[in-house]
Design an enzyme around this catalytic site. Structure first.
Site, PDB file in Angstrom:
ATOM      1  N   CYS A  46      42.128  38.876  48.883  1.00  0.00           N
ATOM      2  CA  CYS A  46      41.654  38.026  47.694  1.00  0.00           C
ATOM      3  C   CYS A  46      42.299  38.459  45.963  1.00  0.00           C
ATOM      4  CB  CYS A  46      40.543  37.751  47.336  1.00  0.00           C
ATOM      5  SG  CYS A  46      39.477  37.410  46.194  1.00  0.00           S
ATOM      6  N   SER A  68      41.139  38.440  43.874  1.00  0.00           N
ATOM      7  CA  SER A  68      40.342  39.694  42.733  1.00  0.00           C
ATOM      8  C   SER A  68      40.771  41.235  42.988  1.00  0.00           C
ATOM      9  CB  SER A  68      38.891  39.728  42.984  1.00  0.00           C
ATOM     10  OG  SER A  68      38.475  38.083  42.666  1.00  0.00           O
ATOM     11  N   HIS A 118      44.126  41.614  41.373  1.00  0.00           N
ATOM     12  CA  HIS A 118      44.680  41.999  40.065  1.00  0.00           C
ATOM     13  C   HIS A 118      43.898  43.119  39.510  1.00  0.00           C
ATOM     14  CE1 HIS A 118      43.836  38.336  37.772  1.00  0.00           C
ATOM     15  NE2 HIS A 118      42.866  37.833  38.653  1.00  0.00           N
ATOM     16  N   CYS A 150      33.295  35.125  50.320  1.00  0.00           N
ATOM     17  CA  CYS A 150      33.834  35.102  48.665  1.00  0.00           C
ATOM     18  C   CYS A 150      34.526  33.634  48.471  1.00  0.00           C
ATOM     19  CB  CYS A 150      35.331  36.370  48.593  1.00  0.00           C
ATOM     20  SG  CYS A 150      35.701  36.177  46.972  1.00  0.00           S
TER      21      CYS A 150
HETATM   22 ZN   LIG Z   1      37.592  37.335  46.065  1.00  0.00          ZN
END
Ligand SMILES: [Zn+2]
Ligand SMILES: [Zn+2]
Length: 366
Positions: free
Chosen positions: A43, A45, A48, A168
């Protein structure tokens, strides 16, 4: 099988590849559950954090979009038992704080540490050193120990890679449409950013019968994915001003514009794409310190609404089973989202493909 050592992909330094290491996993303490991971998503996220755009501390095991089979439960745990298939929520739910009481448990402000267990201690170690785990999960590992309320038991006939995405991308994207913005049938929608979450915003808008769904991206391969998930129109932002293109297609703007990139500039575009009395909804998660600017008069004389949504504004115990039922009924496409499957030792390749925008969603399957 209970493990005391296991393989995990560890982030030791920002901007560096994850390193596959042998680590030690403690058994669950009271109120915790040990889960053998079946699949875990790659993902943005996590990306990041790898790139250092979000800094929470190191060394850390990333991974928060996951499903697996319960191995063992700690003292006092009810509602979930060994052998249960489960989707892991990446948010706690203390059950007693203001937000849990409001039914908004994904915003729970109860327990403190986001990278260790609720008692402030770590379950994963390496050479006597504690390892942090993203969102109290850290699913880029063969097994995890997580707070019991983050383990949502699920029917046992669904493939693990499909279940993982419910944890998610699917819930975040579809939930943004149905829980946060509450898009009405027949309304018009624009979606800026057609990655794993953006495609789920698109299919969420199709699920509730939006009349026009305009997908906006810079990559033609993502716009092609967008059509497969229900976009009625596509706009390539590199072929001219995206706001003007959306306005031209929809006769002046959309009822709902979703920003699913996490960028200050595209948030501004989402606001500008909405018609009078429209809603701009921020789904994308920007790097820490990003800013946007807008004309405040818009919010008065056009009654523009700007909202944000975290984790699809979901109630995991209600929404995860719903998303799975919709998927099994053919009303949501989740298997179709998975464009690449990797083993844990191919995880860095997974993030490279994500970074190049080559995949709808990549999933690590154990
Ligand atoms: Zn995620
Ligand atoms: Zn709470």
């Amino acid at each position: 099988m209970l493990l005391d050592t296991m393989k995990a992909a560890v982030l030791n330094d920002y901007g560096q590849a994850l390193e596959l290491e042998e680590v030690r996993l403690d058994p669950p303490r009271p109120g915790e559950v040990q889960v053998r991971i079946g699949a875990t998503g790659v993902c943005h996220s996590d990306y990041h954090v790898i790139k250092g755009e979000w800094k929470y501390g190191l060394p850390m095991i990333l991974g928060h979009e996951a499903a697996g089979v319960v191995e063992t439960v700690g003292e006092g745990v009810g509602g979930v038992k060994p052998g249960d298939h489960a989707v892991i929520s990446f948010r706690p739910a203390c059950g007693v704080c203001r937000l849990c009481a409001m039914g908004r448990s994904v915003l729970c402000e109860g327990p403190g540490d986001r990278f260790k267990m609720h008692d402030g201690t770590a379950r994963v170690h390496r050479d006597g050193q504690d390892l942090l785990v993203l969102a109290r999960v850290g699913s880029f590992a063969e097994q995890v120990v997580v707070p019991a309320e983050q383990v949502i038991p699920i029917r046992d006939d669904v493939p693990m890679d499909v279940l993982a995405l419910i944890g998610c991308a699917v819930t975040t994207g579809v939930g943004a449409v149905v829980n946060a913005a509450k898009v009405e049938p027949g309304s018009t929608v624009a979606v800026i950013g057609c990655g794993g979450v953006g495609l789920n915003v698109i299919q969420g808008a199709a699920l509730v019968n939006a009349s026009r769904i305009v997908a906006v991206d810079l990559l033609d391969n993502k716009l092609e994915y967008a059509r497969q998930f229900g976009a009625t129109d596509t706009v390539n932002g590199s072929a001219g001003d995206a706001v003007e293109q959306v306005r031209a297609l929809t006769g002046g703007g959309v009822d709902y514009a979703f920003e699913v990139i996490g960028n200050g500039k595209t948030v501004e575009q989402a606001i500008q794409m909405t018609r009078v009395a429209g809603t701009a909804c921020i789904v994308g998660m920007a790097p820490q310190g990003s800013t946007s600017s807008f004309d405040p008069l818009l919010f008065v004389n056009k009654e523009t609404k700007l909202i944000g949504t975290w984790y699809g504004s979901a109630r995991p115990r209600i929404d995860f089973p719903r998303m799975i039922e919709l998927t099994m009924a053919g009303k949501l496409k989740v298997n179709e989202l998975i464009s690449r499957r990797y083993s844990l030792d191919q995880i860095n390749e997974g993030f490279e493909c994500l970074g190049r925008g080559e995949v709808a969603r990549g999933v690590i399957v154990f």
